[in-house]
Design a protein around this motif. Structure first.
Motif, PDB file in Angstrom:
ATOM      1  N   PHE A 284       0.842  -1.210   0.000  1.00  0.00           N
ATOM      2  CA  PHE A 284       0.000   0.000   0.000  1.00  0.00           C
ATOM      3  C   PHE A 284       0.881   1.265   0.000  1.00  0.00           C
ATOM      4  CE2 PHE A 284      -2.120   3.483   2.195  1.00  0.00           C
ATOM      5  CZ  PHE A 284      -3.241   3.630   1.389  1.00  0.00           C
ATOM      6  N   PHE A 285       1.847   1.310   0.912  1.00  0.00           N
ATOM      7  CA  PHE A 285       2.649   2.538   1.012  1.00  0.00           C
ATOM      8  C   PHE A 285       3.585   2.720  -0.187  1.00  0.00           C
ATOM      9  CE2 PHE A 285       1.193   2.472   5.407  1.00  0.00           C
ATOM     10  CZ  PHE A 285       0.810   3.801   5.535  1.00  0.00           C
ATOM     11  N   TYR A 286       4.032   1.620  -0.771  1.00  0.00           N
ATOM     12  CA  TYR A 286       4.859   1.739  -1.978  1.00  0.00           C
ATOM     13  C   TYR A 286       4.048   2.399  -3.095  1.00  0.00           C
ATOM     14  CZ  TYR A 286       7.596   0.624  -6.086  1.00  0.00           C
ATOM     15  OH  TYR A 286       8.303   0.728  -7.257  1.00  0.00           O
ATOM     16  N   HIS A 287       2.828   1.888  -3.313  1.00  0.00           N
ATOM     17  CA  HIS A 287       1.996   2.450  -4.394  1.00  0.00           C
ATOM     18  C   HIS A 287       1.641   3.906  -4.106  1.00  0.00           C
ATOM     19  CE1 HIS A 287       1.500  -1.789  -5.575  1.00  0.00           C
ATOM     20  NE2 HIS A 287       1.285  -1.290  -6.779  1.00  0.00           N
ATOM     21  N   LEU A 288       1.312   4.188  -2.853  1.00  0.00           N
ATOM     22  CA  LEU A 288       0.973   5.576  -2.493  1.00  0.00           C
ATOM     23  C   LEU A 288       2.167   6.498  -2.791  1.00  0.00           C
ATOM     24  CD1 LEU A 288      -1.212   7.366  -1.142  1.00  0.00           C
ATOM     25  CD2 LEU A 288      -0.058   6.982   1.025  1.00  0.00           C
ATOM     26  N   TYR A 289       3.355   6.031  -2.394  1.00  0.00           N
ATOM     27  CA  TYR A 289       4.566   6.837  -2.564  1.00  0.00           C
ATOM     28  C   TYR A 289       4.890   7.059  -4.036  1.00  0.00           C
ATOM     29  CZ  TYR A 289       9.479   8.226  -1.850  1.00  0.00           C
ATOM     30  OH  TYR A 289      10.667   8.899  -1.850  1.00  0.00           O
ATOM     31  N   ILE A 290       4.832   5.995  -4.834  1.00  0.00           N
ATOM     32  CA  ILE A 290       5.237   6.117  -6.252  1.00  0.00           C
ATOM     33  C   ILE A 290       4.245   6.986  -7.028  1.00  0.00           C
ATOM     34  CG2 ILE A 290       4.125   4.000  -7.161  1.00  0.00           C
ATOM     35  CD1 ILE A 290       6.688   3.585  -8.816  1.00  0.00           C
ATOM     36  N   PHE A 291       2.930   6.857  -6.738  1.00  0.00           N
ATOM     37  CA  PHE A 291       1.950   7.671  -7.480  1.00  0.00           C
ATOM     38  C   PHE A 291       1.994   9.125  -7.005  1.00  0.00           C
ATOM     39  CE2 PHE A 291      -0.376   3.447  -7.823  1.00  0.00           C
ATOM     40  CZ  PHE A 291       0.248   3.166  -9.015  1.00  0.00           C
ATOM     41  N   TRP A 292       2.343   9.292  -5.735  1.00  0.00           N
ATOM     42  CA  TRP A 292       2.469  10.660  -5.210  1.00  0.00           C
ATOM     43  C   TRP A 292       3.646  11.365  -5.886  1.00  0.00           C
ATOM     44  CZ3 TRP A 292       6.594  12.340  -1.872  1.00  0.00           C
ATOM     45  CH2 TRP A 292       6.458  13.670  -1.467  1.00  0.00           C
ATOM     46  N   ILE A 293       4.788  10.685  -5.941  1.00  0.00           N
ATOM     47  CA  ILE A 293       5.969  11.270  -6.612  1.00  0.00           C
ATOM     48  C   ILE A 293       5.665  11.530  -8.088  1.00  0.00           C
ATOM     49  CG2 ILE A 293       8.256  10.693  -7.500  1.00  0.00           C
ATOM     50  CD1 ILE A 293       9.137   9.839  -4.959  1.00  0.00           C
ATOM     51  N   GLY A 294       4.995  10.569  -8.729  1.00  0.00           N
ATOM     52  CA  GLY A 294       4.700  10.683 -10.162  1.00  0.00           C
ATOM     53  C   GLY A 294       3.786  11.842 -10.496  1.00  0.00           C
ATOM     54  N   SER A 295       2.970  12.261  -9.513  1.00  0.00           N
ATOM     55  CA  SER A 295       2.016  13.340  -9.822  1.00  0.00           C
ATOM     56  C   SER A 295       2.368  14.650  -9.119  1.00  0.00           C
ATOM     57  CB  SER A 295       0.598  12.904  -9.446  1.00  0.00           C
ATOM     58  OG  SER A 295       0.556  12.519  -8.100  1.00  0.00           O
ATOM     59  N   ILE A 296       3.595  14.738  -8.616  1.00  0.00           N
ATOM     60  CA  ILE A 296       4.019  15.990  -7.967  1.00  0.00           C
ATOM     61  C   ILE A 296       3.843  17.164  -8.935  1.00  0.00           C
ATOM     62  CG2 ILE A 296       6.146  17.261  -7.385  1.00  0.00           C
ATOM     63  CD1 ILE A 296       6.910  15.010  -5.569  1.00  0.00           C
ATOM     64  N   GLY A 297       3.281  18.240  -8.446  1.00  0.00           N
ATOM     65  CA  GLY A 297       3.022  19.398  -9.309  1.00  0.00           C
ATOM     66  C   GLY A 297       1.560  19.483  -9.680  1.00  0.00           C
ATOM     67  N   ALA A 298       0.865  18.376  -9.696  1.00  0.00           N
ATOM     68  CA  ALA A 298      -0.568  18.386 -10.039  1.00  0.00           C
ATOM     69  C   ALA A 298      -1.251  17.226  -9.307  1.00  0.00           C
ATOM     70  CB  ALA A 298      -0.747  18.265 -11.539  1.00  0.00           C
ATOM     71  N   ILE A 299      -1.126  17.226  -7.989  1.00  0.00           N
ATOM     72  CA  ILE A 299      -1.668  16.100  -7.221  1.00  0.00           C
ATOM     73  C   ILE A 299      -3.186  16.206  -7.136  1.00  0.00           C
ATOM     74  CG2 ILE A 299      -1.754  15.015  -4.937  1.00  0.00           C
ATOM     75  CD1 ILE A 299       1.227  15.762  -4.658  1.00  0.00           C
ATOM     76  N   ASN A 300      -3.850  15.134  -7.536  1.00  0.00           N
ATOM     77  CA  ASN A 300      -5.293  15.037  -7.409  1.00  0.00           C
ATOM     78  C   ASN A 300      -5.544  13.920  -6.388  1.00  0.00           C
ATOM     79  OD1 ASN A 300      -7.950  13.991  -7.776  1.00  0.00           O
ATOM     80  ND2 ASN A 300      -8.064  15.071  -9.727  1.00  0.00           N
ATOM     81  N   THR A 301      -5.959  14.316  -5.171  1.00  0.00           N
ATOM     82  CA  THR A 301      -6.045  13.360  -4.060  1.00  0.00           C
ATOM     83  C   THR A 301      -6.947  12.178  -4.396  1.00  0.00           C
ATOM     84  OG1 THR A 301      -5.869  15.291  -2.661  1.00  0.00           O
ATOM     85  CG2 THR A 301      -6.379  13.239  -1.558  1.00  0.00           C
ATOM     86  N   TYR A 302      -8.078  12.459  -5.035  1.00  0.00           N
ATOM     87  CA  TYR A 302      -9.016  11.382  -5.365  1.00  0.00           C
ATOM     88  C   TYR A 302      -8.357  10.363  -6.306  1.00  0.00           C
ATOM     89  CZ  TYR A 302     -12.979   9.028  -7.549  1.00  0.00           C
ATOM     90  OH  TYR A 302     -13.833   8.077  -8.047  1.00  0.00           O
ATOM     91  N   ASN A 303      -7.761  10.891  -7.393  1.00  0.00           N
ATOM     92  CA  ASN A 303      -7.092  10.006  -8.362  1.00  0.00           C
ATOM     93  C   ASN A 303      -5.971   9.216  -7.695  1.00  0.00           C
ATOM     94  OD1 ASN A 303      -8.700  10.832 -10.395  1.00  0.00           O
ATOM     95  ND2 ASN A 303      -7.138  11.946 -11.537  1.00  0.00           N
ATOM     96  N   LEU A 304      -5.229   9.917  -6.833  1.00  0.00           N
ATOM     97  CA  LEU A 304      -4.084   9.298  -6.150  1.00  0.00           C
ATOM     98  C   LEU A 304      -4.551   8.119  -5.294  1.00  0.00           C
ATOM     99  CD1 LEU A 304      -1.029   9.495  -5.369  1.00  0.00           C
ATOM    100  CD2 LEU A 304      -1.730  10.987  -3.516  1.00  0.00           C
ATOM    101  N   LEU A 305      -5.620   8.344  -4.499  1.00  0.00           N
ATOM    102  CA  LEU A 305      -6.092   7.297  -3.593  1.00  0.00           C
ATOM    103  C   LEU A 305      -6.727   6.134  -4.363  1.00  0.00           C
ATOM    104  CD1 LEU A 305      -7.554   9.350  -0.627  1.00  0.00           C
ATOM    105  CD2 LEU A 305      -5.498   7.945  -0.659  1.00  0.00           C
TER     106      LEU A 305
END
Lengths: 274, 166
Positions: B118-139
């Protein structure tokens, strides 16, 4: 001193972790918002070839050949389509040579890398400057507008997809140009948004959106999408207009790069471009 | 030799299949992290960090995401060390065993894998979307991808358990 050395020895893995994370930080942030595009470009042909290999492996060989053949036929038809040509009048002068010449040309290409889940999506195609492709050329799929070329190497080009928060395109609905921008707001991989269409305009859900005559990148009449939802903004005279894109970006495999042959002749004539 | 073949197979599955699933934009499973999760327990911490860096760099190379997988793999391996420190694994370390459901038990393994995936996926998608984070999409992307990855990992571990019983 001994304590310090013991501490470093005991926590060396953590120190190494920090150093490597800093290197990762340089890799991630040093390559700017278009990190994917830049990396694809600078990692040059090795990465692109591995993607090409992967694409080749997952596609049926025969189907691929058929697709390429079909692409070249469509490209030829595109060149001869009346919409994309200047027609010279012949009623007063007898012109013996060709009566029309194509303004736009379409170069078929294959998508070898594509993202759809990021804020700034791009795709890489297997054609580059060797094929006459340059920055700021339009890219279309068989369904509609796909993107704009960002940069090219000899063999490959990186294009900004419509699913990119930096993408702005002027829509034409019911043969009427709307001088407002159509943008992607990173909320849905199939939907773009237009703000600033007046509530008095006669548009409805289901209306098709095309490219117009305000751009030299695309010929007029290329589908962009269709109106999925019209939401009147409260206390405002405008609609929030949601457009379903014509191009299925997650299935994007074959595209055409649009070359405007006379762009260099037309652009200097437009005020503000000299 | 068998282990090398296993690593190549899992990584090839990731690069050739799971990176091209194309079912939905919200599903980007990272199955290859099972290689880091199941690293032998006696492996020195410094080697674990170096292996994570190398594997991440290789994953980045295949998907053109400079630093993103590398940083995430480093994060994963540090989180794994922290979690394993709370578990009593002296015997398994002495026997030079891998961290698998068969060797450490299904319950502690599941607990560790659940957190790490869980935390690996959260971390990688968070890094990948830095600059335009969409919390809903991220979760949503994190949850769907984690559930998918956990299912594949569970199947792999189940196959390993069944093989051991035979």
């Amino acid at each position: 001193m001994q304590r310090l050395l013991a501490f470093i020895e005991h926590n060396f893995h953590f120190i190494l972790f920090i150093i490597l994370q800093i290197i990762c930080g340089f890799l991630i942030f040093g390559l700017n918002p278009y990190q994917q595009a830049v990396f694809s470009h600078s990692a040059a042909s090795v990465t692109a070839r591995s993607n090409q290999f992967s694409a080749d492996l997952t596609s049926y060989i025969d189907l691929k050949e058929q697709n390429i053949l079909l692409q070249s036929q469509v490209s030829e038809q595109f060149k001869n389509a009346p919409n994309n040509s200047f027609r010279f009048l012949q009623d007063t002068i007898d012109v013996k040579d060709s009566s029309s010449r194509p303004l736009f040309e379409a170069i078929p290409a294959q998508v070898i890398y594509n993202t759809t889940y990021k804020a700034n999506n791009v795709f890489v195609i297997n054609k580059g400057t060797d094929n006459g492709i340059r920055k700021n050329m339009g890219v279309v799929s068989s369904e509609g507008v796909a993107g704009i070329v960002l940069r090219s190497s000899a063999k490959y080009s990186v294009a900004m997809s419509l699913l990119n928060t930096d993408m702005k395109i002027i829509p034409n609905i019911n043969d009427q140009e709307f001088f407002t921008e159509m943008v992607w707001d990173n909320s849905n991989p199939h939907t773009m948004k237009i703000v600033g269409i007046n509530k008095l305009e006669k548009i409805k859900e289901g209306d098709l959106v095309y490219t117009g005559r305000s751009s030299l990148l695309f010929p007029p009449g290329i589908p962009i999408g269709s109106i999925a939802k019209l939401t009147p903004k409260p206390n405002s005279q405008y609609f929030d207009t949601y457009i379903t894109t014509a191009t299925q970006f997650r299935k994007l495999a074959y595209v055409y790069v649009i070359i405007n042959r006379d762009e260099s002749l037309i652009t200097p004539l437009i005020p503000g471009n000299d | 030799m068998t282990r090398l073949l296993y690593w190549i197979s899992i990584f090839a599955l990731q690069v050739l299949l799971f990176n091209h699933l194309d079912l939905t934009a919200f599903l980007v499973p990272q199955i290859f992290i099972i290689l880091l999760i199941t690293l032998p327990l006696h492996t020195k911490k410094i080697y674990q960090v170096l292996i994570a860096f190398g594997l991440g760099l290789l994953a980045d190379f295949f998907v053109s995401s400079p630093g993103i997988h590398t940083s995430s793999c480093l994060f994963l391996v540090m989180l794994r060390m922290t979690i394993l420190n709370t578990q009593d694994l002296k015997e398994e370390i002495a026997n030079r065993l891998n961290y698998t459901a068969r060797n450490v038990g299904v319950l502690p393994f599941s607990y560790t894998v659940l957190i790490l995936v869980f935390f690996y996926h959260l971390y990688i998608f968070w890094i990948g979307s830095i600059g335009a984070i969409n919390t809903y999409n991220l979760l949503v992307t994190t949850l769907t991808s984690s559930v998918f990855s956990l299912t594949v990992i569970a199947i792999l571990q189940f196959m390993s358990l069944s093989h051991a019983r035979e």
